[in-house]
Design a protein around this motif. Structure first.
Motif, PDB file in Angstrom:
ATOM      1  N   LEU A  11     -19.465  -4.211  -7.723  1.00 11.41           N
ATOM      2  CA  LEU A  11     -19.772  -3.360  -8.872  1.00 11.41           C
ATOM      3  C   LEU A  11     -21.243  -3.509  -9.196  1.00 11.41           C
ATOM      4  O   LEU A  11     -21.761  -4.623  -9.210  1.00 11.41           O
ATOM      5  CB  LEU A  11     -18.953  -3.784 -10.094  1.00 11.41           C
ATOM      6  N   ARG A  14     -23.220  -5.674  -6.888  1.00  7.76           N
ATOM      7  CA  ARG A  14     -22.969  -7.108  -6.805  1.00  7.76           C
ATOM      8  C   ARG A  14     -21.531  -7.315  -6.334  1.00  7.76           C
ATOM      9  O   ARG A  14     -20.621  -6.619  -6.801  1.00  7.76           O
ATOM     10  CB  ARG A  14     -23.134  -7.737  -8.193  1.00  7.76           C
ATOM     11  N   ILE A  16     -18.085  -8.751  -6.460  1.00 10.85           N
ATOM     12  CA  ILE A  16     -17.309  -9.436  -7.506  1.00 10.85           C
ATOM     13  C   ILE A  16     -16.152 -10.194  -6.852  1.00 10.85           C
ATOM     14  O   ILE A  16     -15.886 -11.345  -7.164  1.00 10.85           O
ATOM     15  CB  ILE A  16     -16.746  -8.418  -8.523  1.00 10.85           C
ATOM     16  N   SER A  36     -14.104 -17.175 -17.211  1.00  9.68           N
ATOM     17  CA  SER A  36     -14.536 -15.863 -17.690  1.00  9.68           C
ATOM     18  C   SER A  36     -15.545 -15.256 -16.717  1.00  9.68           C
ATOM     19  O   SER A  36     -16.464 -15.932 -16.264  1.00  9.68           O
ATOM     20  CB  SER A  36     -15.171 -16.017 -19.074  1.00  9.68           C
ATOM     21  N   GLY A  37     -15.332 -14.001 -16.371  1.00  7.72           N
ATOM     22  CA  GLY A  37     -16.249 -13.340 -15.439  1.00  7.72           C
ATOM     23  C   GLY A  37     -15.889 -13.578 -13.983  1.00  7.72           C
ATOM     24  O   GLY A  37     -16.632 -13.186 -13.089  1.00  7.72           O
ATOM     25  N   ALA A  38     -14.738 -14.214 -13.728  1.00  8.36           N
ATOM     26  CA  ALA A  38     -14.365 -14.510 -12.348  1.00  8.36           C
ATOM     27  C   ALA A  38     -13.888 -13.261 -11.615  1.00  8.36           C
ATOM     28  O   ALA A  38     -13.914 -13.220 -10.388  1.00  8.36           O
ATOM     29  CB  ALA A  38     -13.274 -15.569 -12.317  1.00  8.36           C
ATOM     30  N   GLY A  39     -13.445 -12.263 -12.361  1.00  5.43           N
ATOM     31  CA  GLY A  39     -13.009 -11.027 -11.717  1.00  5.43           C
ATOM     32  C   GLY A  39     -11.530 -10.735 -11.878  1.00  5.43           C
ATOM     33  O   GLY A  39     -10.972  -9.947 -11.111  1.00  5.43           O
ATOM     34  N   LYS A  40     -10.866 -11.341 -12.878  1.00  9.07           N
ATOM     35  CA  LYS A  40      -9.433 -11.092 -13.081  1.00  9.07           C
ATOM     36  C   LYS A  40      -9.187  -9.639 -13.470  1.00  9.07           C
ATOM     37  O   LYS A  40      -8.359  -8.958 -12.867  1.00  9.07           O
ATOM     38  CB  LYS A  40      -8.903 -12.018 -14.195  1.00  9.07           C
ATOM     39  N   THR A  41      -9.943  -9.181 -14.464  1.00 13.24           N
ATOM     40  CA  THR A  41      -9.743  -7.800 -14.896  1.00 13.24           C
ATOM     41  C   THR A  41     -10.073  -6.841 -13.759  1.00 13.24           C
ATOM     42  O   THR A  41      -9.383  -5.837 -13.554  1.00 13.24           O
ATOM     43  CB  THR A  41     -10.624  -7.503 -16.120  1.00 13.24           C
ATOM     44  N   THR A  42     -11.110  -7.168 -13.004  1.00 10.78           N
ATOM     45  CA  THR A  42     -11.500  -6.304 -11.890  1.00 10.78           C
ATOM     46  C   THR A  42     -10.361  -6.191 -10.880  1.00 10.78           C
ATOM     47  O   THR A  42     -10.045  -5.096 -10.397  1.00 10.78           O
ATOM     48  CB  THR A  42     -12.757  -6.855 -11.218  1.00 10.78           C
ATOM     49  N   GLN A  85      -7.119  -5.436 -22.478  1.00 11.07           N
ATOM     50  CA  GLN A  85      -7.624  -6.600 -23.201  1.00 11.07           C
ATOM     51  C   GLN A  85      -7.785  -6.298 -24.696  1.00 11.07           C
ATOM     52  O   GLN A  85      -7.553  -7.137 -25.536  1.00 11.07           O
ATOM     53  CB  GLN A  85      -8.971  -7.021 -22.595  1.00 11.07           C
TER      54      GLN A  85
ATOM     55  N   GLU B 265     -20.878   0.244 -18.492  1.00 11.55           N
ATOM     56  CA  GLU B 265     -20.679   1.419 -17.650  1.00 11.55           C
ATOM     57  C   GLU B 265     -20.352   2.669 -18.468  1.00 11.55           C
ATOM     58  O   GLU B 265     -20.627   3.761 -18.043  1.00 11.55           O
ATOM     59  CB  GLU B 265     -19.599   1.170 -16.606  1.00 11.55           C
TER      60      GLU B 265
HETATM   61  N1  LIG Z   1     -18.850  -1.842 -14.088  1.00  8.60           N
HETATM   62  C1  LIG Z   1     -19.407  -3.012 -13.782  1.00  8.60           C
HETATM   63  N2  LIG Z   1     -20.646  -3.042 -13.245  1.00  8.60           N
HETATM   64  C2  LIG Z   1     -21.230  -4.207 -12.907  1.00  8.60           C
HETATM   65  N3  LIG Z   1     -20.659  -5.398 -13.080  1.00  8.60           N
HETATM   66  C3  LIG Z   1     -19.418  -5.458 -13.610  1.00  8.60           C
HETATM   67  C4  LIG Z   1     -18.730  -4.262 -14.000  1.00  8.60           C
HETATM   68  N4  LIG Z   1     -17.539  -4.619 -14.517  1.00  8.60           N
HETATM   69  C5  LIG Z   1     -17.480  -5.967 -14.440  1.00  8.60           C
HETATM   70  N5  LIG Z   1     -18.597  -6.473 -13.909  1.00  8.60           N
HETATM   71  C6  LIG Z   1     -18.886  -7.900 -13.632  1.00  8.60           C
HETATM   72  O1  LIG Z   1     -17.841  -8.372 -12.831  1.00  8.60           O
HETATM   73  C7  LIG Z   1     -17.545  -9.716 -13.129  1.00  8.60           C
HETATM   74  C8  LIG Z   1     -16.065  -9.865 -13.320  1.00  8.60           C
HETATM   75  O2  LIG Z   1     -15.683  -9.168 -14.482  1.00  8.60           O
HETATM   76  P1  LIG Z   1     -14.184  -9.195 -15.026  1.00  8.60           P
HETATM   77  O3  LIG Z   1     -14.162  -8.368 -16.252  1.00  8.60           O
HETATM   78  O4  LIG Z   1     -13.289  -8.824 -13.930  1.00  8.60           O
HETATM   79  O5  LIG Z   1     -13.995 -10.744 -15.385  1.00  8.60           O
HETATM   80  P2  LIG Z   1     -12.731 -11.453 -16.039  1.00  8.60           P
HETATM   81  O6  LIG Z   1     -12.293 -12.465 -15.062  1.00  8.60           O
HETATM   82  O7  LIG Z   1     -11.738 -10.441 -16.467  1.00  8.60           O
HETATM   83  O8  LIG Z   1     -13.402 -12.152 -17.289  1.00  8.60           O
HETATM   84  P3  LIG Z   1     -12.768 -12.440 -18.750  1.00  8.60           P
HETATM   85  O9  LIG Z   1     -11.942 -13.660 -18.588  1.00  8.60           O
HETATM   86  O10 LIG Z   1     -13.969 -12.707 -19.586  1.00  8.60           O
HETATM   87  O11 LIG Z   1     -12.019 -11.236 -19.146  1.00  8.60           O
HETATM   88  C9  LIG Z   1     -18.354 -10.078 -14.351  1.00  8.60           C
HETATM   89  O12 LIG Z   1     -19.430 -10.894 -13.924  1.00  8.60           O
HETATM   90  C10 LIG Z   1     -18.862  -8.763 -14.866  1.00  8.60           C
HETATM   91  O13 LIG Z   1     -20.168  -8.932 -15.382  1.00  8.60           O
END
Ligand SMILES: Nc1ncnc2c1ncn2[C@@H]1O[C@H](COP(=O)(O)OP(=O)(O)OP(=O)(O)O)[C@@H](O)[C@H]1O
Ligand SMILES: [Mg+2]
Lengths: 138, 518
Positions: A11, A14, A16, A36-42, A85, B265
């Motif tokens: 994304l 970068r 992810i 946090s930020g590991a990419g679970k939501t992604t 979320q 985004e």
């Molecule tokens: N549209 C996007 N463009 C660029 N980077 C993104 C985008 N969406 C998410 N990211 C990055 O991807 C990484 C993973 O994001 P994600 O939301 O999946 O984390 P998470 O594990 O759900 O975190 P949390 O526990 O805080 O919810 C983060 O570093 C975030 O900055």
């Protein structure tokens, strides 16, 4: 049945997730944990078809749902439930309209019946005509 | 917080009253004086007969333009996916026409139409001349299309992406677009259309080029014929009222959209997954946007023959007048914005009256604003006042944008961060320079961009107030346009265009950088 093979997501230029293998059988329950930020939501968004993976593929019940750079099956066709979320209630709609949106493919009376049932089950039937956020009233 | 202190309030109010209040007061007093001498003049404020027809035509032209821009701008913005890197710059290029003054668009389209007419004439078809209501509507639509498309992009970036994701989980791309994304963006989109409406109501350059008689032109003609300022003021009453009625709902949500720190985004409309009809429409709208840009470039380059250098050298004095005026007006607008924004960000009764005061100049057609500045300039004696009147007039007309944008940003600011700055500051006043101003920097940059672009293109007010022997570039071009000296016009337009780009690119880049930091 959910199968991810060689899944990679990038994304904003970068990486992810990369080279992720995951198989969830019918009836199986799994928990995804990470900082946090590991990419679970992604990961969940890729499974739901909201983001296309940059590598690898996602199969649902054996059917190819997403491939690299390509969403082959629309999110609404995947029959996947998703709790967001931050709730994700549409602020310009009433509670009833929020529920009805998801029942759009049913005939109108049937959709209304299901909506009333759902609201009653959650004990919020009296809120049906209220907007979900005050900022639409502004 | 200290920006709520009494001194700040007094300074902000005095500044606003001086720049916005004085010309309005002068206009009002002058009108009242004429009315006491001759009460029959009151009929000027109530349009009837010919003026009523003019007013109706002006409203129709402005309204139709607003609708055209709303539809085309929104659809075009849907097909411009968020892109970074080279594609991002390409997308930016589509918005370059925003900085080009309306009459230059008019010139480009006049040339294109003429060329098309000649092409068709070869095939034996005779087309009517590119003149009149339809032509003016088309050109005005093209002028404001990039603006509305930009506002629409800002509107998408304000929507919480989760809300669209949630809609996609249960419906097709089109359904989520119509039922969720568009309704959520509606306030901002409609405000953009209303802003276009107001800008068109007061414009006189395009209608005059296409021989459409409008109310603003009538005001100018009346002043030229009688020289009586009070007549113009009274005649402007209906147009100001209509403008205010459109502005009041529009301005808040637009400023919020422009100054919103966009979510990472935003909603990137999942355009390629929508139905074929939506896609065709969107691509058509983008083509329109691209045609405008291409037409502008082609028209400017095609007219370039020979006398390029001489024309630029001849125009150097007016370039200097324009640049000086823009710099002065921008500096003044920035000071005003910093002083006034805290007062209108969380308005009490005093703040609301300031808001109202700031909105009136926006609804005032250029010629009327110009006469107001003349009146104020007439009270003060001295050679210097004639020199600064044009810049003051520009601040009067366009600083309201800066104030409103900054105020809206401040209303959404995280005040805890500011308070933390005050608690932990090591030197008195540090919070202001280290926390408060940096927080406002992006919106101040954006505001200055807006003011600079508007000042460089302004015609209606400058026509009234420029001291003899001085002409900003916009008026030089405008005059040449009427004489039909097309080679010179092209050269000057190109000079203006390059000048505006040079002026705005540093501002734009620092604005983008400032965004990333906040
Ligand atoms: N549209 C996007 N463009 C660029 N980077 C993104 C985008 N969406 C998410 N990211 C990055 O991807 C990484 C993973 O994001 P994600 O939301 O999946 O984390 P998470 O594990 O759900 O975190 P949390 O526990 O805080 O919810 C983060 O570093 C975030 O900055
Ligand atoms: Mg998450």
């Amino acid at each position: 049945m959910i199968e991810c093979t060689g899944l990679g997501v990038a994304l904003g230029g970068r990486a992810i997730l990369s080279n992720l293998e995951l198989t969830v059988a019918d009836g199986e329950r799994i928990v995804v944990m990470g900082r946090s930020g590991a990419g679970k939501t992604t990961l969940l968004r890729v499974l739901a078809g909201l983001v296309a993976p940059s590598e690898g593929s996602v199969r649902l019940d054996g059917k190819l749902a997403s491939t690299a750079g390509n969403i082959r099956m629309e999110p609404s066709r995947r029959d996947i439930g998703f709790v967001f979320q931050a709730g994700a209630l549409w602020p310009h709609m009433t509670v009833a309209q929020n529920v009805l949106y998801g029942l759009g493919d049913l005939p109108r009376p049937e959709a209304r019946r299901r909506m009333t049932e759902a609201l009653e089950a959650c004990k919020v039937a009296d809120l049906a005509l209220r907007c979900t956020s005050s900022w639409t009233n502004r | 917080m200290a920006t709520g202190s009494r001194w700040w309030r007094i300074a902000g109010t005095v500044a606003a009253l001086a720049v916005f209040g004085l010309p309005l007061l002068a206009l009002g007093l002058d009108a009242i004086r004429s009315l006491t001498v001759n009460p029959a003049l009151a009929h000027l404020a109530i349009p009837s007969g010919r003026t009523l027809v003019l007013l109706a035509r002006t409203c129709a032209l402005a309204g139709a333009t607003a609708i055209l821009c709303l539809v085309a701008g929104t659809t075009a913005s849907l097909a411009l996916p968020r892109a970074s890197g080279r594609m991002g710059w390409l997308r930016m290029a589509l918005f370059v026409p925003i900085v080009i003054p309306p009459y230059i668009h008019a010139l480009a389209w006049m040339r294109a139409a003429e060329w098309f007419r000649r092409m068709v004439a070869v095939a034996g078809v005779r087309l009517p001349a590119f003149q009149g209501f339809g032509a003016a509507l088309w050109v005005q639509g093209m002028v404001y299309l990039p603006l509305t498309a930009g506002i629409a992009l800002a509107a998408w970036s304000m929507i919480d992406p989760q809300l669209e994701d949630a809609a996609l989980m249960r419906g097709s791309q089109d359904r989520s677009l119509w039922r969720v994304v568009l309704p959520l963006a509606r306030p901002v989109l409609l405000s953009g259309a209303l802003l276009v409406f107001v800008l068109c109501m007061g414009d006189l350059a395009i209608p005059s080029l296409f021989s459409v008689n409008t109310y603003a032109l009538e005001l100018y003609a009346r002043f030229s014929a009688t020289g009586r300022i009070s007549d113009v003021t009274l005649m402007a009453v209906p147009i100001v009222l209509i403008g205010l009625a459109a502005l009041v709902p529009a301005i808040r949500s637009i400023s919020a959209a422009v100054s919103a720190p966009s979510t990472r985004e935003g909603v990137a409309p999942g355009f390629w997954r929508s139905s074929r009809w939506t896609r065709c429409l969107c691509v058509g709208a983008v083509c329109l946007l691209a045609a405008d840009t291409a037409g502008l470039c082609a028209s400017m380059l095609s007219g370039l023959r020979g006398a390029l250098w001489t024309a630029v050298v001849d125009a150097a004095p007016s370039v200097w007048v324009s640049v000086r005026m823009a710099l002065f007006a921008c500096a003044l607008s920035m000071i005003l914005a910093i002083a006034v924004a805290p007062l209108i960000s969380h308005p009490g009764p005093q703040g609301w009256s300031l808001c109202a005061l700031i909105l009136i100049p926006l609804a005032l057609p250029g010629p009327v604003a110009g006469t107001g500045a003349l009146l104020v300039g007439g009270v003060v004696h001295g050679e210097w006042i004639a020199q600064v009147t044009p810049a003051l007039l520009m601040a009067f007309r366009f600083a309201p944008f800066a104030c409103l944008m900054t105020g809206a940003r401040l209303a959404r600011a995280d005040m805890d961060a500011v308070d933390a700055g005050r608690v932990f500051e090591r030197r008195r006043g540090n919070w202001m320079f280290r926390v408060w101003l940096p927080m406002l920097l992006p919106v101040l940059m954006a505001a200055i961009l807006v003011v600079a672009i508007l000042v460089v293109g302004e015609v209606g007010g400058s026509l009234m107030v420029m001291p003899p022997g001085q002409q900003p570039l916009s008026i030089t071009i405008y005059n040449y346009l009427h004489y039909g000296a097309s080679g010179t016009v092209s050269t000057l337009c190109l000079a203006l265009f390059v000048g505006v780009l040079l002026l705005t690119i540093p501002g734009f880049v620092s604005w983008r950088r400032a965004w990333r930091l906040t």
